[in-house]
Each structure stands twice: as structure tokens, then as C-alpha cells.
Write an enzyme that holds these catalytic residues in place. Structure first.
Site, PDB file in Angstrom:
ATOM      1  N   TRP A  13       0.843  -1.197   0.000  1.00  0.00           N
ATOM      2  CA  TRP A  13       0.000   0.000   0.000  1.00  0.00           C
ATOM      3  C   TRP A  13       0.885   1.256   0.000  1.00  0.00           C
ATOM      4  O   TRP A  13       0.552   2.258  -0.633  1.00  0.00           O
ATOM      5  CB  TRP A  13      -0.898   0.002   1.247  1.00  0.00           C
ATOM      6  CG  TRP A  13      -1.763   1.219   1.365  1.00  0.00           C
ATOM      7  CD1 TRP A  13      -3.021   1.390   0.860  1.00  0.00           C
ATOM      8  CD2 TRP A  13      -1.446   2.461   2.010  1.00  0.00           C
ATOM      9  NE1 TRP A  13      -3.499   2.637   1.156  1.00  0.00           N
ATOM     10  CE2 TRP A  13      -2.553   3.318   1.863  1.00  0.00           C
ATOM     11  CE3 TRP A  13      -0.329   2.928   2.714  1.00  0.00           C
ATOM     12  CZ2 TRP A  13      -2.580   4.604   2.387  1.00  0.00           C
ATOM     13  CZ3 TRP A  13      -0.350   4.219   3.224  1.00  0.00           C
ATOM     14  CH2 TRP A  13      -1.475   5.049   3.066  1.00  0.00           C
ATOM     15  N   HIS A  14       2.017   1.174   0.722  1.00  0.00           N
ATOM     16  CA  HIS A  14       2.888   2.342   0.833  1.00  0.00           C
ATOM     17  C   HIS A  14       3.600   2.680  -0.469  1.00  0.00           C
ATOM     18  O   HIS A  14       3.982   3.829  -0.689  1.00  0.00           O
ATOM     19  CB  HIS A  14       3.939   2.127   1.931  1.00  0.00           C
ATOM     20  CG  HIS A  14       3.394   2.375   3.297  1.00  0.00           C
ATOM     21  ND1 HIS A  14       2.734   1.400   4.019  1.00  0.00           N
ATOM     22  CD2 HIS A  14       3.371   3.490   4.079  1.00  0.00           C
ATOM     23  CE1 HIS A  14       2.353   1.910   5.179  1.00  0.00           C
ATOM     24  NE2 HIS A  14       2.718   3.169   5.242  1.00  0.00           N
ATOM     25  N   GLY A  15       3.827   1.693  -1.292  1.00  0.00           N
ATOM     26  CA  GLY A  15       4.516   1.994  -2.542  1.00  0.00           C
ATOM     27  C   GLY A  15       4.628   0.755  -3.403  1.00  0.00           C
ATOM     28  O   GLY A  15       4.745  -0.358  -2.881  1.00  0.00           O
ATOM     29  N   PHE A  49       2.153   8.139  -1.700  1.00  0.00           N
ATOM     30  CA  PHE A  49       1.447   6.886  -1.472  1.00  0.00           C
ATOM     31  C   PHE A  49      -0.018   6.995  -1.866  1.00  0.00           C
ATOM     32  O   PHE A  49      -0.797   6.150  -1.654  1.00  0.00           O
ATOM     33  CB  PHE A  49       1.563   6.458  -0.008  1.00  0.00           C
ATOM     34  CG  PHE A  49       3.000   6.417   0.460  1.00  0.00           C
ATOM     35  CD1 PHE A  49       3.987   5.932  -0.389  1.00  0.00           C
ATOM     36  CD2 PHE A  49       3.366   6.873   1.696  1.00  0.00           C
ATOM     37  CE1 PHE A  49       5.312   5.909   0.020  1.00  0.00           C
ATOM     38  CE2 PHE A  49       4.688   6.839   2.117  1.00  0.00           C
ATOM     39  CZ  PHE A  49       5.651   6.367   1.274  1.00  0.00           C
TER      40      PHE A  49
END
Lengths: 472, 373
Positions: free
Chosen positions: A319-321, A472
Site C-alpha cells: 500500500w505504501h509503494g 502513497f
């Protein structure tokens, strides 16, 4: 538009006074939605369409879910809604990543593939939309009849692009009430905003100078310098992200709305489980409620619990990257959670507890320090440009390799300030953070706020001010 | 109601006075100093307020004093009859380090600890063309020097700029520090005194000027129209650094012959005006490489032109780049940058000043023995 811009200041002032002029909550919702769309479109007007499409999917399918005659029918609409939302997110955020990974795996040239620009905040608003659909399906929430309400929930500008990820069950009821915009809200909201602004432009942006230099060329710096740069990054990312959350909470408060707390002095955590209850709380609780528990949580045996934990953290990392480093970062945290859970179970099983209060204190301090160092280790993979750079940095720290001695003064100054703030929170508020709101009926509060404003103006960093979590 | 409002305003006003006083106190130790005084007929077009104390903490940390002439020298030692005159830019002025750590004081201490043998005319923003232009005025203001060192951090200049600098400024004693202070107008004196007492004003102004108030890029229109790249800055070793000036316009690079002729002509003029040794002190940039090594970034395109022009006009050329590299290779020390900015970029730091002073000392000894022969 960034909170740290003249454009935002103008938009906020205009929105605030327009809301004050509204005669009822419906008018206020229209003003806020218009402001939210201007706020979002300011980055790139083309992405506004995407936000509206995402909103309409949630609005339309939530109503379908609610009107479904059977549970199966409702489930089909839910699957459709979740798939559509994830498809949008997947296309814009992960398409490049999957194409690149696939091409590398099979040695295919992918230079002709599409280069898709990531719409700002897509991960945040997609998760909000998903939570709405799931809550309606679970019967926790009634589907909105009015498109404007769901639109405002998804696109409410203070939290639209970098959280906190607000739950529909927390926010929609606030839209049904006549929320007051009084002097108290304004004064408290602006103080919270200022608090976040200081974290961002005075602390985080200044620390970025050292972090960017060392992470760009770690081989040039000594092991100790790299270690301090990693410490600087741990402070930078905390102040950057929690600063944004504070600003969002502050702005929302001035307009009469309450957003959830997103950070609670995370570096005081004594174990990975506590860390995720203190860091990016809105995301970790989202992952717990909408991913970990639906996967079975801890209800299906030890092995399955561990798999669920790992899966949740891997997806949290993703989800963060969209890159493998983020996945690995998630795996490190997932592994730590599993280890900690196993350790706790073994301690309970064998009745191992510390009886001496001195030993308990020592163990608590050692746990907090150990946890902080582990989090720093994970941040290296989070921030480094590649796996090899991250490994190089860790190797150089562990071997105390020779290189340029770069002990950035602000790492120590701001490190001391953050440590002091955490100590105050730990002692005065039972280990929890709080906003040091001032009472302006007292003279010293007036002096203090004016001094803080002046010091902010004197020491803010005027370089690059992009928020880390926007990507993000 | 009216009384309550007045009381609140009074209370906030008093709070503001206390807050600004505290902020000012912090500024005194972070960034303070009286303003400059403009002038026309002298080496530089401005000097620091004579006798003032200047504190700079945003890049390195330095407490420096301006002498009675408005240049950064200690007045505590008497100026010897034969002294070395330094002309140069902000690197030489050395506000980023303490006064006893700058190249001038260090060199002075190597030569004679009991008298001032080196005089610093370093002025922020004074690169080669401005030094050439003010050279005659400089030697008229300080006529007894036994040698002149010209500090140079970049080599690339517009040939037209050098040509224009050949028109020499002459020194008018009315533009000396002493006279300027006496003749200072009320408004300028008030301004300088205010800046000296309330440095917070200057600091806030500087910060305010750095804020971007524009609306460029709004709604992605510009990006859509021009397919503009994103805002991420990628380090480019050819990019200019504030401490190293902006470099010439592109057209200057087109005609290297014109550049050499202008430079040669300028150096010939300096030689004609001054008969004692002239040393051109070049301190190139040091670039940290991603493999952990350091590279000396000399302006190769112009380097040979400088060597030839110096040789033609009997000017000593001292390049301290190799000494910088040796220092890095021995203990990773860098001559530029600070622990409150970035290492390797910006102005000369303590190490840089020390290396330059040591190299200069060696060079001066060689020149002295050569001159004797």
C-alpha cells in the site's frame, strides 16, 4: 494543493467564511465539497474525474447492497464495488510495478509500456471508499441517500490526500449534525494546525537536507554518520506524516469536524504490536478490520494467524509503494509481529514474568530502545533507492566504515526536542501524546504562541516542502 | 465592551513585545550584524559597518568583526608595513567560520603572531570581474602591500564581463570606512543601528523573501500544456552552487579565443598596475562520488587559459585542488560544507580554510626564495 502554500491559505480563509455564511448544514456541505474539489484539482484537474468516478461507484453500489433482497446479491455488489475500486487503484498505482516485475522476470523489454502517473492521495481515498462499502455490507452503516454526503466523506479536503483514513461510521454521522464553528474550535484548530506545521516545515524539511544527501551516496559517509542519518529519517518521516495529520485534524476542527488521531508517540513502543497501535493508526486499524480479521485473524489456529499477520503486513507494505522494497519493509514488520506474538505466547505458557519493578523498568526501556532501532532498520529499506543501497548502508553502520563525518546538528537538536516531547507525554499523559493547547486568557499563553510563531518564521526551511506520504 | 477590547489589545501588544524581544535575543546568537554601507569609488561597492560584529549561524557558525575599514579583520594587531593583501569573495570573507579559523588569520599566525601581515578584503559576491574592476582602487586604498592574493572559486565568466572590468575604479579617500561612517545619513545610520539592535527583522525579512508565493503548476495546466517534468530535483554536477556563482551565459562558452584574450588583457592590466607578486588562488569544488571517492571539479574548459594568462603576465597560479584531494584521501575531510548544511557543498569550512592557508604559506615561501634569487 499543499497545506504549506499561499493557495491553501486563501482557499481555507474563503472556505471558512463561506461556511460561516451558510444558513444550514446542506449549504455548508456544498461549500466544503466545492472547496475539496478545488483543493484536489489544484494538483491536476484531470484526476478530479477519477475521484468523482470512485465516489459514484461507492455511492451507487452501496445503495445496491442495501437494497439487495438476499445476502448473496449484496455480496455480489460488494465484490463488484471492491473489485472496481481496487482495479482503479491497481491500474494507477501498481500497473507499472507489475509490468516491470513481469518483464524483469521473463527478460522482456518493457520500455514501450505505459507510464502511468500516480494520482495524489489515491490510496487514501480508495481505502475510505472501500471501508464505506464494507460497512454498508456488514450492516454497520446505512447507505447514503445523498450523493453529496458520500462525496464529501471521500473528498473532505483536510484528509483527502494523506489521511487520516477516516471511517464512514465516524464521519457520516457528523454530516447529519449541525456542527458548530465557534471561536473555541477556531483557536484550537489553528493551534493544532500550527503544531503540525512546525513539525513539517521546521523539523521534517530541515532534516531532509541531511537524509537526502546521505541516502543519495551512502558509500561516501562514515558508518556513524549513516546511523545518524537514519535516525534523522526516523524523525523526518514521523514529523512529516504526523505533521500532515495534525494539520488535517486542525483544519477539520476549525470547520467543526473531528478526525481521528493518527499517531500516538510511536517511538515509545516497546514491541511491534504496540508500534502499529501508535503509528499511522488509521491505516493499521483499517488493515486490521478490513483485512486481518476477514482473513480469519487469530481465530483459525496459530499457523493461520501468523500467515494472516504476514499477509496483512505485506499488503500494508505494498500500500505504501509499488515496489519490492516496500513489500520487504512490510515483511520485516510482519516477521517482527509474528516473533513478538510467539515470544508472548511462550512467556505466558511458561509463566515467565518479571517480578522486580527495577527489572521491569530496565526491560521496558531496553524494549523501547530495541524497538526503535528495529524500526530504524526497517526505515532504511523504506527510504533507500534500492535493496543494494539499503544493504550497503546497514553493512557500513555495522562495520563502522570510514567516510565523511557528517553529524548533522539538527538531528541532535530535533531529536532532543522530540525525545523531550515524548517524555512529557509518557510522564504527564500515561504514555500518550496530546496537543499542548493554550488558554489565551492567561498572559503567558499569548507570549508563548507569539514566540512560537516568530520562531517558526525564523527557522522554517525554505527548500523542497513536498510531503513524503503524498507519493502513497 | 470598548474597555475589554482595549485591555485585550494591550495584553496582546505587550505579549508581542516580550515575544519579539525573546526572538531577537535568539537572533543575536544566530544571525545578526549591522547592515552594509554602499560606496562607489573604492575596491568594493559596499562595506560592512566598521567596528560591527557579524554572527552567522545558518551555514556553519561564525562570529566575525569588521575593522575600521569595513573589512573582516581583527583590529587587535597592528598592520605591518609589508603585508599581503587578499581580494576575493564570500569564501575569503569567511563569515561561516570563526574569525580565528579563516585562511587569513591562519596564514597570519603562520607568518607572525605579533603583527597583522595579511589583510582581508573579502567581500560577498566579489568574483573575478569585480575584483579586476576594483583592483586599482584596492591598491590605492592599501598601497603598501608586498603581495596580492586573488581568491578564485570559479573560472567561467563572460568575456564581455571581463572586458568591461578593464575600466578601472579609482579610490576616493572619502569612501574609506572612517569617512563613510562620519558622513552616514540619518536614515542609513538609523537603518544600520536598527538592524544591529534588532537582527530579528533582517532574519524574518530573509526568510520571507525565500517563500514562494506563486501559483505555478496550478490545476496541472502547465504540465498538460508543456508536458513538464515533475518537481524532483536531480543532482547535476554542472549545476551552479550559490557559493560558486552562476557561471557565464552560454554564448561566452562559444568563443574561447575571445575569453582568453579578455583574460590575458585583464591580467596584463593587473600586472601593469602592481609590481609585487600577484597570486591567483584557485580552490575548485570537491564532488563526492557515489562510489565513495572524491573528485576535484576544475573548470577544465578555462583552466589552461588561466595558466597561460598567468604565465604571460608573471602571475603565480596556485591550485589547491590536489591538497583538497589529499586531505579527503587521508581522513575523508572535506573543504566545503558544514554539519548544519551539507558536506561537500557551499562555502569553505574550517578544514578548507586551513588547507588553503597551509598551501598559501608553502607557496609564499617558494615565491619569497624565488624573488630573492
Amino acid at each position: 494543493m499543499s497545506f504549506v502554500s499561499l493557495a491553501f491559505a486563501l482557499l481555507f480563509v474563503a472556505t471558512y467564511f463561506a461556511c460561516k455564511l451558510c444558513k444550514n448544514k446542506e449549504q455548508k456541505h456544498i461549500v466544503l465539497l466545492a472547496a475539496s474539489y478545488v483543493f484536489y484539482a489544484y494538483w491536476d484537474a484531470r484526476f478530479l474525474a477519477l475521484l468523482i468516478v470512485q465516489t459514484y461507484i461507492s455511492y451507487f453500489l452501496a445503495r445496491k447492497i442495501q437494497r439487495s433482497a438476499t445476502k448473496d446479491q449484496a455480496k455480489r455488489f460488494l465484490i463488484l464495488g471492491v473489485s472496481a475500486s481496487l482495479a482503479i487503484l491497481g491500474f494507477f498505482k501498481y500497473f507499472n510495478f507489475f509490468i516491470e516485475s513481469f518483464s524483469r522476470l521473463f527478460g522482456i523489454d518493457h520500455s514501450g509500456a505505459l507510464n502511468i502517473i500516480l494520482p495524489v492521495g489515491i490510496s487514501f481515498y480508495t481505502f475510505q471508499a472501500l471501508s464505506y462499502l464494507i460497512d454498508v455490507y456488514r450492516g454497520k452503516l446505512q447507505a447514503c441517500d445523498k450523493f453529496i454526503k458520500i462525496s464529501l466523506y471521500i473528498s473532505f479536503f483536510p484528509q483527502l490526500v494523506a489521511g487520516p483514513i477516516v471511517r464512514a461510521s465516524d464521519f457520516l454521522p457528523q454530516l447529519d449534525e449541525e456542527r458548530v464553528m465557534n471561536r473555541t474550535n477556531l483557536v484550537e484548530g489553528l493551534q493544532i494546525f500550527l503544531f503540525g506545521l512546525i513539525k513539517k516545515i521546521v523539523i521534517a524539511d530541515r532534516l531532509a537536507v541531511c537524509v537526502d544527501a546521505v541516502f543519495a551516496s551512502p558509500v561516501s559517509y562514515s558508518g556513524l554518520s549513516i546511523f545518524f542519518a537514519v535516525v534523522a529519517y526516523s524523525i523526518q518521516i514521523y514529523c512529516d506524516f504526523s505533521g500532515y495529520s495534525d494539520m488535517a485534524i486542525g483544519v477539520a476542527k476549525t470547520l467543526g469536524y473531528d478526525l481521528c488521531k493518527n499517531f500516538n508517540m510511536p517511538y515509545l513502543s516497546k514491541n511491534p504490536s504496540e508500534f502499529w497501535k501508535r503509528w499511522h493508526i488509521s491505516l493499521s486499524s483499517w488493515l486490521r478490520d478490513y483485512l486481518y480479521i476477514p482473513l480469519g485473524g487469530n481465530r483459525k489456529g496459530k499457523a493461520r494467524t501468523n500467515i494472516n499477520l504476514m499477509l496483512t503486513m505485506l499488503l500494508g507494505g505494498l500500500w505504501h509503494g509499488a515496489n519490492w522494497q516496500m513489500v520487504f519493509w512490510g515483511a520485516l514488520h510482519g516477521g517482527a509481529l509474528i516473533l513478538h506474538k510467539t515470544f508472548r505466547e511462550q512467556c505466558d505458557k511458561h509463566g515467565f514474568t518479571l517480578k522486580s519493578s527495577v527489572l521491569k523498568t530496565i526491560a521496558s526501556v531496553a524494549s523501547a530502545v530495541g524497538m526503535y532501532l528495529f524500526v530504524c532498520l526497517c526505515w532504511i529499506f523504506f527510504r533507500a533507492s534500492s535493496f543494494s543501497v539499503a544493504i550497503t548502508m546497514i553493512t557500513r553502520i555495522l562495520t563502522n566504515a570510514g567516510g565523511v563525518h557528517y553529524y548533522y546538528v539538527f538531528t541532535f537538536i530535533y531529536g532532543a526536542i522530540i525525545a523531550a516531547a515524548f517524555a512529557v507525554g509518557a510522564l504527564r499523559n500515561n504514555g500518550n501524546g496530546f496537543y499542548p493547547l493554550l488558554d489565551f486568557s492567561k498572559f503567558y499563553s499569548k507570549v508563548l504562541i507569539l514566540l512560537v510563531i516568530l520562531l517558526t518564521l525564523m527557522f522554517f526551511y525554505a527548500g523542497d516542502t513536498a510531503f513524503i506520504y503524498f507519493q502513497f | 465592551m470598548f474597555g475589554k477590547t482595549c485591555k485585550a489589545l494591550l495584553s496582546w501588544g505587550l505579549a508581542f513585545i516580550i515575544a519579539i524581544s525573546l526572538a531577537n535575543l535568539i537572533s543575536l546568537f544566530y544571525r545578526s550584524g549591522a547592515g552594509s554601507i554602499p560606496r562607489t569609488n573604492a575596491f568594493s561597492n559596499n562595506i560592512r559597518t566598521p567596528g560591527s560584529r557579524i554572527v552567522r549561524g545558518s551555514e556553519g557558525y561564525g562570529i566575525n568583526y569588521a575593522d575600521k575599514n569595513g573589512y573582516m579583520n581583527s583590529d587587535s594587531l597592528p598592520l605591518r608595513d609589508d603585508y599581503i593583501l587578499f581580494m576575493g569573495s564570500s569564501h575569503l570573507e569567511g563569515l561561516q567560520v570563526m574569525q580565528d579559523q579563516n585562511m587569513v588569520t591562519l596564514l597570519n599566525n603562520m607568518i607572525d603572531t605579533h603583527a597583522r601581515t595579511v589583510y582581508n578584503m573579502g567581500t560577498a559576491g566579489y568574483d573575478l570581474p569585480l575584483i579586476i574592476e576594483g583592483f586599482q582602487a584596492g591598491i590605492e586604498e592599501f598601497p603598501d602591500s608586498s603581495a596580492i592574493v586573488i581568491e578564485l572559486s570559479q573560472m567561467a565568466y563572460d568575456s564581455d564581463e571581463i572586458q568591461q572590468a578593464l575600466v578601472q575604479t579609482h579610490y576616493d579617500p572619502a569612501d574609506s570606512g572612517d569617512h563613510l561612517v562620519q558622513a552616514l545619513g540619518t536614515s542609513r545610520r538609523l537603518r544600520n543601528d536598527t538592524l544591529s539592535i534588532l537582527p530579528v527583522i533582517s532574519l524574518l525579512r530573509q526568510q520571507f523573501e525565500s517563500i514562494y508565493f506563486g501559483f505555478q503548476g496550478a490545476f496541472g495546466i502547465q504540465a498538460t500544456v508543456s508536458d513538464h517534468a515533475n518537481d524532483v530535483r536531480i543532482y547535476d554536477e554542472n549545476e551552479s552552487d550559490d557559493a560558486f556563482g552562476d557561471g557565464p551565459a552560454d554564448d561566452a562558452v562559444v568563443n574561447p579565443q575571445a575569453f582568453f584574450e579578455a583574460l590575458d588583457q585583464a591580467f596584463a592590466l593587473l600586472r601593469a598596475e602592481y609590481h609585487n607578486p600577484i597570486i591567483l588562488l584557485y580552490h575548485p569544488r570537491v564532488l563526492l562520488q557515489t562510489d565513495g571517492t572524491a573528485k576535484i571539479s576544475r573548470d577544465k574548459q578555462y583552466y589552461d587559459d588561466y595558466l597561460s594568462a598567468c604565465e604571460n603576465n608573471d602571475i603565480y597560479f596556485l591550485d589547491v585542488g590536489d591538497a583538497f584531494l589529499r586531505a579527503y584521501e587521508s581522513d575523508y575531510s572535506l573543504p566545503y560544507g558544514f554539519n548544519n548544511t551539507t558536506m561537500g557543498s557551499g562555502h569553505l569550512n574550517q578544514t578548507g580554510h586551513r588547507i588553503v592557508a597551509e598551501e598559501l604559506y608553502k607557496a609564499l615561501q617558494q615565491i619569497q626564495s624565488k624573488e630573492k634569487q
